[in-house]
Scaffold this motif. Structure first.
Motif, PDB file in Angstrom:
ATOM      1  N   SER A 130       0.838  -1.203   0.000  1.00 58.71           N
ATOM      2  CA  SER A 130       0.000   0.000   0.000  1.00 58.71           C
ATOM      3  C   SER A 130       0.873   1.253   0.000  1.00 58.71           C
ATOM      4  O   SER A 130       0.627   2.207  -0.752  1.00 58.71           O
ATOM      5  N   GLU A 131       1.904   1.258   0.837  1.00 62.80           N
ATOM      6  CA  GLU A 131       2.823   2.395   0.889  1.00 62.80           C
ATOM      7  C   GLU A 131       3.628   2.512  -0.405  1.00 62.80           C
ATOM      8  O   GLU A 131       3.823   3.604  -0.934  1.00 62.80           O
ATOM      9  N   PHE A 132       4.088   1.373  -0.887  1.00 60.94           N
ATOM     10  CA  PHE A 132       4.896   1.367  -2.103  1.00 60.94           C
ATOM     11  C   PHE A 132       4.120   1.885  -3.308  1.00 60.94           C
ATOM     12  O   PHE A 132       4.643   2.637  -4.131  1.00 60.94           O
ATOM     13  N   SER A 133       2.862   1.492  -3.415  1.00 66.69           N
ATOM     14  CA  SER A 133       2.043   1.926  -4.550  1.00 66.69           C
ATOM     15  C   SER A 133       1.856   3.439  -4.553  1.00 66.69           C
ATOM     16  O   SER A 133       1.806   4.066  -5.617  1.00 66.69           O
ATOM     17  N   ARG A 134       1.758   4.024  -3.357  1.00 70.35           N
ATOM     18  CA  ARG A 134       1.635   5.482  -3.272  1.00 70.35           C
ATOM     19  C   ARG A 134       2.931   6.170  -3.721  1.00 70.35           C
ATOM     20  O   ARG A 134       2.883   7.215  -4.379  1.00 70.35           O
TER      21      ARG A 134
ATOM     22  N   ILE B 217       5.215   4.992  -5.929  1.00 72.79           N
ATOM     23  CA  ILE B 217       5.443   4.881  -7.381  1.00 72.79           C
ATOM     24  C   ILE B 217       4.228   5.331  -8.198  1.00 72.79           C
ATOM     25  O   ILE B 217       4.269   5.336  -9.424  1.00 72.79           O
ATOM     26  N   LYS B 218       3.141   5.685  -7.483  1.00 75.77           N
ATOM     27  CA  LYS B 218       1.932   6.215  -8.132  1.00 75.77           C
ATOM     28  C   LYS B 218       1.298   5.224  -9.113  1.00 75.77           C
ATOM     29  O   LYS B 218       0.867   5.574 -10.206  1.00 75.77           O
ATOM     30  N   ILE B 219       1.249   3.955  -8.690  1.00 79.72           N
ATOM     31  CA  ILE B 219       0.534   2.908  -9.426  1.00 79.72           C
ATOM     32  C   ILE B 219      -0.437   2.263  -8.438  1.00 79.72           C
ATOM     33  O   ILE B 219      -0.038   1.926  -7.322  1.00 79.72           O
ATOM     34  N   PRO B 220      -1.712   2.084  -8.784  1.00 82.19           N
ATOM     35  CA  PRO B 220      -2.704   1.579  -7.824  1.00 82.19           C
ATOM     36  C   PRO B 220      -2.367   0.206  -7.261  1.00 82.19           C
ATOM     37  O   PRO B 220      -1.821  -0.652  -7.967  1.00 82.19           O
ATOM     38  N   PHE B 221      -2.684   0.024  -5.987  1.00 84.82           N
ATOM     39  CA  PHE B 221      -2.580  -1.283  -5.346  1.00 84.82           C
ATOM     40  C   PHE B 221      -3.952  -1.935  -5.418  1.00 84.82           C
ATOM     41  O   PHE B 221      -4.915  -1.434  -4.843  1.00 84.82           O
ATOM     42  N   ALA B 222      -4.046  -3.044  -6.134  1.00 88.72           N
ATOM     43  CA  ALA B 222      -5.352  -3.663  -6.390  1.00 88.72           C
ATOM     44  C   ALA B 222      -5.867  -4.482  -5.203  1.00 88.72           C
ATOM     45  O   ALA B 222      -7.064  -4.491  -4.918  1.00 88.72           O
ATOM     46  N   GLY B 223      -5.003  -5.197  -4.508  1.00 86.06           N
ATOM     47  CA  GLY B 223      -5.463  -6.066  -3.425  1.00 86.06           C
ATOM     48  C   GLY B 223      -6.438  -7.115  -3.921  1.00 86.06           C
ATOM     49  O   GLY B 223      -7.417  -7.440  -3.249  1.00 86.06           O
ATOM     50  N   ASN B 224      -6.151  -7.664  -5.087  1.00 85.30           N
ATOM     51  CA  ASN B 224      -7.081  -8.555  -5.773  1.00 85.30           C
ATOM     52  C   ASN B 224      -6.768 -10.032  -5.553  1.00 85.30           C
ATOM     53  O   ASN B 224      -7.414 -10.897  -6.113  1.00 85.30           O
TER      54      ASN B 224
END
Length: 238
Positions: free
Chosen positions: A149-153, A155-162
């Protein structure tokens, strides 16, 4: 003039000075320069699939091997059929990196996530920044969910959690290679196949050992028609 948040951080550092998570010495940086200099990054000649250093494999090749195989694929990957596109890792799982990861994962010192996100960011910038990645995914687990979650913020790529785990399994570390490959079969599921369909996905875990967990999740994503699956870990190569 300090902003309120800066003022809080300023006084906090006076009362409890920041310390290096590796050696415990006071340090103005997340990791002190001495400990940072000892981190062994995985660099140079690596297998194009798993990202492990390939020089040791090359040394053992015969002339027949050199004629038969391309020089950028390690002996392990010549025997395996992976569902992912490529894997890269930041550093070897030893020393400072190992100590920080243990404190984060097993000691639940989640304040160290900034350090680990920094490691991931360095590897991402080196290997994946130019790739067209749609989503970030994490191997299921609280520590990885927080980290991704922190990493996605950053690099500005969404974290899907899918990705979810639907079957309880023994820890991979307790099993041999054969058992690891079979332990995770049908253990993971994609929540929303449409979200994965046609997408390039960056799948993140903490450590690369045999790659069994990451490859099993990659298979599940491929079954949902994902396009390229890139893997990124903090440590590996051992």
């Amino acid at each position: 003039m300090f902003k309120d948040t800066n003022l809080i951080e300023f006084f906090k550092d006076i009362v409890v000075p920041p310390v290096c998570p590796v050696c415990g010495n006071i340090s103005p940086e997340l990791i002190c320069p001495a400990c940072k200099s000892k981190i062994e990054k995985i660099d140079g000649d690596v297998c194009k699939y798993c990202g492990r250093p390939i020089s040791d494999y090359k040394k053992s090749w015969t002339i027949a091997d050199a004629d038969k195989y391309t020089h950028d694929i390690c002996s392990s990957c010549r025997k395996e059929k992976f569902s992912f596109y490529m894997h890269r890792s930041f550093a070897f799982y030893k020393g400072a990196v190992r100590k920080i990861m243990h404190k984060y994962k097993y000691g639940k010192m989640y304040g160290l996530s900034k350090v680990l996100v920094g490691f991931l960011k360095q590897a991402y910038d080196k290997y994946y920044r130019k790739e067209e990645i749609d989503y970030v995914e994490a191997v299921p687990g609280e520590h990885m969910q927080i980290l991704c979650s922190e990493f996605s913020r950053v690099i500005k790529i969404p974290f899907a959690g899918n990705i979810i785990k639907i079957k309880k399994t023994p820890r991979q570390q307790t099993l041999d290679l054969y058992q690891r490959k079979n332990n995770l079969k049908e253990a993971f599921k994609v929540r929303n196949s449409l979200l994965a369909s046609g997408k390039n996905i960056l799948l993140i875990d903490d450590i690369w050992t045999t790659g069994s967990t990451l490859n099993e999740i990659s298979k599940v994503l491929k079954n949902s028609n994902a396009d390229k699956i890139y893997l990124l870990t903090i440590a590996g190569g051992t």
